[in-house]
Design a protein around this motif. Sequence first.
Motif, PDB file in Angstrom:
ATOM      1  N   ASP A 202       1.352  -1.265  -0.022  1.00 16.65           N
ATOM      2  CA  ASP A 202       0.077   0.072  -0.181  1.00 16.65           C
ATOM      3  C   ASP A 202       0.670   1.595   0.200  1.00 16.65           C
ATOM      4  O   ASP A 202       0.611   2.397  -1.015  1.00 16.65           O
ATOM      5  CB  ASP A 202      -0.982   0.163   1.195  1.00 16.65           C
ATOM      6  N   ARG A 354      -4.265   5.460   1.998  1.00 13.38           N
ATOM      7  CA  ARG A 354      -5.191   5.827   2.792  1.00 13.38           C
ATOM      8  C   ARG A 354      -4.821   4.736   3.710  1.00 13.38           C
ATOM      9  O   ARG A 354      -4.579   3.950   2.108  1.00 13.38           O
ATOM     10  CB  ARG A 354      -6.862   6.114   2.204  1.00 13.38           C
ATOM     11  N   THR A 355      -4.931   4.268   4.596  1.00 14.31           N
ATOM     12  CA  THR A 355      -4.581   3.127   5.387  1.00 14.31           C
ATOM     13  C   THR A 355      -5.733   2.222   5.275  1.00 14.31           C
ATOM     14  O   THR A 355      -7.195   2.280   5.364  1.00 14.31           O
ATOM     15  CB  THR A 355      -4.533   3.430   6.973  1.00 14.31           C
ATOM     16  N   ALA A 356      -5.554   0.673   5.034  1.00 14.38           N
ATOM     17  CA  ALA A 356      -6.180  -0.140   4.491  1.00 14.38           C
ATOM     18  C   ALA A 356      -7.523  -0.522   5.906  1.00 14.38           C
ATOM     19  O   ALA A 356      -6.948   0.293   6.529  1.00 14.38           O
ATOM     20  CB  ALA A 356      -5.875  -1.583   4.715  1.00 14.38           C
ATOM     21  N   GLU A 357      -8.477  -0.596   5.518  1.00 16.89           N
ATOM     22  CA  GLU A 357      -8.909  -1.270   7.040  1.00 16.89           C
ATOM     23  C   GLU A 357      -7.859  -2.292   7.941  1.00 16.89           C
ATOM     24  O   GLU A 357      -8.060  -3.818   6.923  1.00 16.89           O
ATOM     25  CB  GLU A 357     -10.372  -1.467   6.433  1.00 16.89           C
ATOM     26  N   GLY A 361      -4.142  -3.317   7.920  1.00 14.76           N
ATOM     27  CA  GLY A 361      -3.778  -1.717   7.922  1.00 14.76           C
ATOM     28  C   GLY A 361      -2.473  -1.228   8.388  1.00 14.76           C
ATOM     29  O   GLY A 361      -2.162  -0.295   7.609  1.00 14.76           O
ATOM     30  N   GLU A 362      -2.540  -2.525   9.218  1.00 15.59           N
ATOM     31  CA  GLU A 362      -1.357  -2.176  10.125  1.00 15.59           C
ATOM     32  C   GLU A 362       0.192  -1.448   9.485  1.00 15.59           C
ATOM     33  O   GLU A 362       0.604  -1.694  10.149  1.00 15.59           O
ATOM     34  CB  GLU A 362      -1.473  -1.918  11.178  1.00 15.59           C
ATOM     35  N   TYR A 363       0.531  -2.536   8.389  1.00 12.04           N
ATOM     36  CA  TYR A 363       1.084  -3.011   7.684  1.00 12.04           C
ATOM     37  C   TYR A 363       2.610  -1.860   7.810  1.00 12.04           C
ATOM     38  O   TYR A 363       3.715  -2.422   7.917  1.00 12.04           O
ATOM     39  CB  TYR A 363       1.017  -4.265   6.462  1.00 12.04           C
TER      40      TYR A 363
END
Length: 411
Positions: A202, A354-357, A361-363
């Motif tokens: 991401d 945008r951070t994934a849900e 998303g913490e990656y």
Amino acid sequence: MPQPLTIHAQQTPRTLADRFAETRALSVALAEPLSDADATIQSMDDASPAKWHLAHTTWFWETFLLRDHLPGYRRWRDDWPYLFNSYYEAEGARHARSRRGMLSRPSLAEILDWRDHVTHSIMEMLDRPEHAPLIELGIAHEQQHQELLLTDIKHALFQNPLGPAMWGAPSAREPAREASGWQEHPGGIALVGHERGDFAFDNEGPRHRVLLEPFALSSGLVSNREWQSFIEEGGYRTASLWLSDGWGWVQGEQISAPLYWREDQQFTHSGWQARDPDAPVTHISFYEADAFAAWAGARLPTEFEWEAAAQSHDPAAGNQLDDAAPPLPRGGHNLFGDCWQFTRSAYLPYPRFRTAEGAVGEYNGKFMSGQVVLKGASCATPRGHSRTSYRNFFYPHQRWQFTGLRLAKDI
């Protein structure tokens, strides 16, 4: 134990199932030379035991694929997620990173049994298209940990005064000498970041435009010979070459050479070996790279300059990891391979990021603070893992990875 696996660029697996199986097998092959004691030790907080890497990647597959998407699946052990979660807050409490080396149990053999169980459980899910994006992420995640396994165990073995070897000395081969000269770029508006289609992390997107002034990028990486000249001419003793934080780090840590250097030798996965003066320098910090660039009358490239210059280069070329064998920089004419190359760019989100849900998303996103971007790939990077848009990142003082530099200048 499985036999060491050889993967060459011209033998790229054709299916997702092939790539998954080969990735899982390579991790085990990399750890094959290690005893249980070797695989358990932790040399510093930044590193993790080899056994932990084997377990964490298995936890990743079991948690995000099997637990969440295979009806009726039961965890191998309910108490192991606490041990092998890394930094996923959404997955609850976890064992402290600095204490991973205290995990004498479970044994290496028990972890390998767990790996085998999880690998076979996932096989029945590999032909379902809806799982393909998550499987791609899992493969890329495990490849990252393959490189970390190699660099972490190297640092651990380095602590032993005997200088133990993980593998025998690599077979003799003609070094690929570094290219000379500069690759000029006219600047202008460049498109950077990953285009939608193939897998990417991401943090590599969204794709966007940047304005570049004319610049040139060195055709070769900085060599051990050049670094030796930097040392002999007082590079580590000249405050004016260093960033303030870097000079404080040099003084406080009494740094006088790259990590793993001793006289005319360097420590490798094959123990102490004679240092090739023409091979690329590695295991340096951002502070050291920036100081060398100042000494050389040049600078570090931005990540966008590097990416623009790399558009015509093959990311799967160069000296990268093909099998379970000692990684060692050799040099050559490729922009990729040998070592990760420092840029002077801060690791920050791209426009419209945008951070994934969810836990996935913490990656990457939450680490976008205080780190710098590195580009390319190293001799310990599984071939095919990196891309032109790939953004590696580390803190400025860290240097246990295969990190080096390629100079840039304004034109």
